[in-house]
Write an enzyme that holds these catalytic residues in place. Structure first.
Site, PDB file in Angstrom:
ATOM      1  N   ASP A  17       1.062   4.106  -2.976  1.00  0.00           N
ATOM      2  CA  ASP A  17       0.706   5.487  -2.666  1.00  0.00           C
ATOM      3  C   ASP A  17       1.821   6.470  -2.995  1.00  0.00           C
ATOM      4  OD1 ASP A  17      -1.838   4.901  -1.811  1.00  0.00           O
ATOM      5  OD2 ASP A  17      -1.327   4.814   0.308  1.00  0.00           O
ATOM      6  N   GLU A  75       0.826  -1.204   0.000  1.00  0.00           N
ATOM      7  CA  GLU A  75       0.000   0.000   0.000  1.00  0.00           C
ATOM      8  C   GLU A  75       0.861   1.255   0.000  1.00  0.00           C
ATOM      9  OE1 GLU A  75      -2.569   2.277  -0.693  1.00  0.00           O
ATOM     10  OE2 GLU A  75      -3.651   0.501  -0.025  1.00  0.00           O
ATOM     11  N   SER A 131      -7.213   2.144  -3.934  1.00  0.00           N
ATOM     12  CA  SER A 131      -5.968   2.623  -3.338  1.00  0.00           C
ATOM     13  C   SER A 131      -5.057   3.237  -4.389  1.00  0.00           C
ATOM     14  CB  SER A 131      -5.211   1.465  -2.681  1.00  0.00           C
ATOM     15  OG  SER A 131      -5.711   1.192  -1.409  1.00  0.00           O
TER      16      SER A 131
END
EC number: 3.4.14.10
Length: 612
Positions: free
Chosen positions: A309, A305, A525
């Site tokens: 990001d 994640e 995401s």
């Protein structure tokens, strides 16, 4: 924690607020245990918890009025954001509430040095043993276990206060909060090194050599490889941002909050830059740890994640300065180990920290959320109010809309549990918080060229059961609802609720580097940091022209100005199945799958550079 030795003297001397007897208490909040949680054991009496006490914000409606005025491109105050001090003045509690809560805390032997207050004094934080909290709140804490994940929390299902204190306290947590903060990512995982190497080689070929061009929905040519692998170059082509170079790189800033021990590895970032953004090679981000949050650089600890990001948010917006926050969250609780804290409300820990800072990133993307119904309504409202404070200060907040459609984020449709937590177990679509907060911008997912709603995991979307539909989206959402068949999904969602997502971006087949290896990853995401990257560029364009930052985006995105300019690419194909249904359909105009559509940076830039 220090309890005064003069406890009895204090208690007897406090004539204005003596320790109430048990009969004077009344239940302030009570919840049903969410599905999947079982009582595991009694909470140890000396287990320490950090209680956050939220006092009322009586002038929040005034703050909200300011927020909407400074965020509306057709209002004369557009861009006239408030200062930190002006916001704090508007959310400060009345002196009566301060006195009542202070007297209550004093009656339990707590001194001012035992308290931590927020700058506006609307939150008071104390660290106390479970036994002490149980006495203060006339409740019983237990250890609760989540059967699917094994997660354990120290929680209660109800808590009480003296009757006369109810009007002076909005919320106290952790008490009834059973939410399980999670990222909105869906990762493709390969089972062995040989297969992984094969996929990486194929992806590298796609990245380096396009086999032609295809036409996107906005009529622009896009490398044919973008239908298989999403890169920085693909996103720039898809969203009409090729050739834009940021100028005000000391003012436009972008931030990424990280949770759940997701560590952003700089070596992976450099590998990503070397391949997709070579001009950014050797640049990095600022790191800020909150509540003990760390960012160790052992490559084996690199988080998927975090990699997704920072690589795409900072890669798209380079050379705009980036900040990565890591908030320590959800420490495991074991009944036989005396852990010092136990909470999973990490995004509010992050929010408290950021609100206390004079300067914050102007663009912030968060790829985490909870099922709305597992977050007590009182707590969701207060957290949402915190996001409004940032918006009023000129910060643009984006949140992923969640994955797996209208369901409960369970990737297996056969085992999704779409039931209410009100004790009635009514079948219901499951909204996502904080995406359901009306003061943030919710980002859904698309795929392919031309773009359609993402299909592998389904873009989260729907209608809040907590927050009413805000005025800025009323017409767009009502048009969608009016076009649905009569009694369509009757009882499964709240037609009058805040609708989400607001917009969308590509959400699958992103090429990142993770633990030194190229991988493919997807989820909303990916959509949120992507949209945020372009917002950071829009802020740069405005700041370069001597204009204020965009701040809260939704009044602009839903405005007739954006609609007339065609500055969002309408997505009209696909759906978000879940809960044993096909979910909602993408269609012309706003829809609860892809919102208003994906960004056309060039057209949005022209709009935000007008005389607003």
């Amino acid at each position: 924690m220090r309890i005064s030795l003069g406890f009895l003297v204090l208690a007897l001397a406090s004539s204005s607020y003596a320790i109430p007897n048990k009969g004077a208490y009344q239940v302030k909040e009570e919840v049903n245990v969410p599905r999947g949680w079982v009582k595991h054991a009694e909470a140890p009496a000396d287990h320490t918890i950090t209680l956050r006490i939220g006092l009322p914000q009586p002038n929040f409606n005034v703050l909200e009025k300011h927020l909407y005025e400074v965020s509306d491109p057709e209002h004369e105050r557009y861009g006239s954001h408030l200062s930190k001090e002006e916001v704090e003045e508007l959310i400060a509690p009345h002196s009566e509430s301060l006195d009542a809560v202070n007297n209550w805390l004093s009656s339990h032997g707590l001194q001012e040095t035992d308290l931590v207050r927020s700058p506006a004094k609307d939150w008071v934080t104390i660290r106390v043993p479970v036994a002490f909290a149980e006495k203060m709140l006339d409740t019983k804490y237990n250890v609760w276990k989540h059967t699917a994940s094994g997660d354990t929390l120290v929680r209660t299902t109800s808590w009480s206060l003296p009757k006369e204190l109810h009007q002076h306290v909005d919320v106290i947590q952790p008490t009834t909060m059973f939410g399980r903060l999670r990222s909105a990512k869906s990762t493709i995982v390969w089972g062995d090194d040989e297969a992984e190497a094969r996929v990486a080689a194929n992806a590298k070929t796609s990245v380096e050599a396009s086999t032609g061009a295809t036409i996107s929905a906005n009529g622009r040519e896009v490398d044919a490889s973008c239908d298989k692998v999403i890169t920085i170059k693909c996103l720039q082509q898809l969203y009409n941002a090729v050739g834009y170079t940021p100028k005000k790189t000391t003012k436009s800033t972008i931030g990424i909050p990280g949770y759940l021990e997701e560590y952003a590895n700089i070596q992976d970032l450099q590998s990503f830059f070397a391949e997709q953004r070579p001009d950014a090679l050797n640049s990095t981000f600022k790191f800020i740890g909150i509540k003990g949050g760390e960012n160790p650089q052992n490559l084996t600890l690199s988080g998927a994640e975090a990699a997704l990001d920072v690589q795409f948010a900072f890669g798209l917006s380079y050379p705009i300065p980036g900040t990565y926050y890591q908030t320590a969250s959800r420490p495991p609780f074991q009944p036989d180990v005396r852990t010092p804290t136990n909470t999973n409300e990490a995004y509010v820990d992050w929010l408290d920290f950021v609100l206390a800072q004079k300067d914050t990133p102007l663009t912030i993307s968060t790829s985490y959320g909870d099922d709305e119904q597992t977050v007590p309504k009182s707590y969701a409202i207060r957290a949402c109010a915190g996001f409004a404070q940032l918006g009023a200060r000129g910060v643009s907040l984006m949140f992923s809309s969640g994955d797996y459609g209208v369901g409960d984020n369970n990737p297996d449709p056969a085992t999704q549990e779409c039931f209410t937590n009100d004790g009635k177990n009514t079948t219901r679509f499951i909204p996502v918080f904080p995406s359901s907060c009306p003061y943030v911008t919710s980002i859904g997912g698309t795929q392919g060229v031309p773009e359609v709603a993402v299909s592998r995991f389904g873009s989260g979307g729907g209608f809040s059961d907590y927050f009413p539909r805000p005025l800025y989206q009323f017409a767009a959402v009502q048009k969608y609802i009016n076009a649905l068949p009569k009694d369509h999904y009757k009882g499964l969602y709240n037609k009058a609720g805040r609708a989400f997502p607001d917009v969308a971006a590509q959400g699958d087949r992103y090429r990142i580097y993770l633990k030194g290896v190229p991988r493919s990853i997807g989820g909303t995401s990916a959509s949120s940091p992507t949209f945020a990257g372009f917002v950071a560029l829009l802020n740069d364009a405005r700041l370069s022209a001597g204009k204020p930052p965009l701040g809260f985006l939704n009044p602009l995105l839903y405005s007739s100005v954006v609609e007339r300019a065609g500055a969002l690419n309408d997505i009209t194909s696909g759906s978000n199945p879940g809960c044993g249904t096909p979910g909602f359909n993408a269609t012309e105009g706003w829809d609860p799958v892809t919102g208003l559509g994906t960004p056309n940076f060039g057209k949005l830039k022209d709009i935000v550079l007008r005389g607003y």
